[in-house]
Enzyme design. Sequence first.
Site, short mmCIF file in Angstrom:
data_model
loop_
_atom_site.label_atom_id
_atom_site.label_comp_id
_atom_site.label_asym_id
_atom_site.label_seq_id
_atom_site.Cartn_x
_atom_site.Cartn_y
_atom_site.Cartn_z
N GLY A 11 22.86 -13.32 -30.81
CA GLY A 11 22.53 -12.82 -32.97
C GLY A 11 21.35 -13.72 -33.41
O GLY A 11 21.37 -13.92 -34.81
N SER A 12 20.40 -13.89 -33.05
CA SER A 12 19.51 -14.40 -33.76
C SER A 12 18.99 -13.81 -34.54
O SER A 12 18.00 -14.18 -35.62
CB SER A 12 18.28 -15.18 -32.71
OG SER A 12 17.21 -14.31 -31.96
N ASN A 13 18.74 -11.95 -34.05
CA ASN A 13 17.25 -10.79 -34.83
C ASN A 13 19.10 -10.99 -36.44
O ASN A 13 18.25 -10.75 -37.16
CB ASN A 13 18.24 -9.72 -34.36
CG ASN A 13 16.72 -9.93 -33.42
OD1 ASN A 13 15.75 -9.30 -34.48
ND2 ASN A 13 16.83 -9.89 -32.32
N ARG A 65 34.51 6.39 -23.37
CA ARG A 65 33.61 5.74 -24.07
C ARG A 65 33.95 6.21 -25.76
O ARG A 65 33.30 5.79 -26.92
CB ARG A 65 31.87 5.74 -23.68
CG ARG A 65 30.84 5.75 -24.80
CD ARG A 65 29.85 5.82 -23.77
NE ARG A 65 29.75 4.96 -22.59
CZ ARG A 65 29.20 3.43 -22.57
NH1 ARG A 65 29.40 2.96 -23.56
NH2 ARG A 65 29.66 3.04 -21.20
N ARG A 91 25.74 -1.90 -25.01
CA ARG A 91 26.53 -0.77 -25.56
C ARG A 91 25.34 0.84 -25.32
O ARG A 91 25.22 0.55 -26.46
CB ARG A 91 27.87 -0.78 -26.02
CG ARG A 91 29.25 -1.52 -25.82
CD ARG A 91 30.43 -1.13 -27.17
NE ARG A 91 31.17 0.87 -26.58
CZ ARG A 91 31.84 0.17 -25.81
NH1 ARG A 91 32.69 -0.72 -24.92
NH2 ARG A 91 31.87 1.68 -25.76
N ILE A 92 26.07 1.10 -24.44
CA ILE A 92 25.82 2.67 -24.92
C ILE A 92 25.96 3.52 -25.86
O ILE A 92 27.15 3.64 -25.43
CB ILE A 92 25.42 4.12 -23.32
CG1 ILE A 92 24.96 2.74 -22.08
CG2 ILE A 92 25.00 4.50 -22.81
CD1 ILE A 92 23.77 3.39 -21.44
N ASN A 107 17.43 0.31 -33.66
CA ASN A 107 17.54 -0.32 -32.83
C ASN A 107 16.56 -1.40 -32.50
O ASN A 107 15.07 -0.68 -32.48
CB ASN A 107 18.32 0.11 -31.76
CG ASN A 107 18.22 -0.59 -30.78
OD1 ASN A 107 18.65 -1.57 -30.28
ND2 ASN A 107 17.39 -0.57 -29.12
N HIS A 109 14.24 -3.76 -29.63
CA HIS A 109 13.48 -3.55 -28.44
C HIS A 109 12.52 -4.52 -28.09
O HIS A 109 11.95 -4.16 -28.45
CB HIS A 109 13.22 -1.83 -27.81
CG HIS A 109 13.99 -1.49 -26.28
ND1 HIS A 109 14.71 -2.03 -25.39
CD2 HIS A 109 12.73 -1.39 -25.11
CE1 HIS A 109 14.32 -1.86 -23.99
NE2 HIS A 109 12.55 -1.73 -24.48
C1 GRF Z 1 16.73 -9.34 -28.71
O1 GRF Z 1 15.69 -9.16 -27.70
C2 GRF Z 1 16.36 -7.28 -28.69
O2 GRF Z 1 15.57 -6.86 -28.43
C3 GRF Z 1 18.11 -7.04 -27.83
O3 GRF Z 1 18.86 -7.90 -27.47
C4 GRF Z 1 17.60 -8.72 -27.90
C5 GRF Z 1 19.20 -9.69 -29.09
O4 GRF Z 1 18.84 -11.14 -29.07
N1 GRF Z 1 17.76 -5.82 -28.15
P1 GRF Z 1 19.63 -11.15 -30.29
O5 GRF Z 1 20.88 -10.94 -30.60
O6 GRF Z 1 19.66 -11.05 -32.21
O7 GRF Z 1 19.38 -13.11 -30.17
#
Ligand code: GRF
Length: 201
Positions: A11-13, A65, A91-92, A107, A109
């Site tokens: 969850g750093s994002n 799903r 999850r897909i 999303n 990536h």
């Molecule tokens: C990140 O590298 C993001 O690009 C990918 O999953 C990771 C999630 O990291 N989709 P965090 O949980 O947000 O720290």
Amino acid sequence: MNVAVLISGRGSNLRAILEAEKNNNLGEAKVTLVLSNKPTAKGLEHARAFGKKVVILESSGFKTREDYDKELVKILNEHRIDLVVLAGFMRILSPVFIEAFRNRIINIHPSLLPSFPGLHAQKQALDYGVKISGCTVHFVTEEVDGGPIILQHAVEVLDDDTEETLSQRILKFEHQLLPKAIRLISEGKVRLEGRKTRIVS
Ligand code: GRF
């Protein structure tokens, strides 16, 4: 604009988004819900620290799903969510979810798409030997990591990089790119034109 952030892990994002909101850097967006498919996701601590509503939706209770995604859509609609942000949601997604929130799911990536979609993008980049990688924020479509690109940031790959060092350097820019994309969308500045987007000022 009501935003739901979906996570599965660290969850750093999510934290970067919540900090941006706190610092009035998220435009018209308001995080109204954090949802995790894993009750143990570390990122939930950030959601709680910022006083956000948390919902845990585990897949174990669902046969298919599609059944899971129907419940997900129901929860998101109950919270009047306008934009769904996938931030490490592992999850897909079925067409049930994608159709319900068409052009309203984004999303992050950790590669410069369309290179290295799927899992372990940073390792894929290292193994391939590219000199530049980075991160991408894109709209989510039925094609995994294949939707219209909103923002990208390039990161140099160093000769002595490991998966960990490269991931860390890319992550710093993910933390800038994802809140920025949310802000731009909330301000109506992201125009979708076919499979391309245009940022208007
Ligand atoms: C990140 O590298 C993001 O690009 C990918 O999953 C990771 C999630 O990291 N989709 P965090 O949980 O947000 O720290």
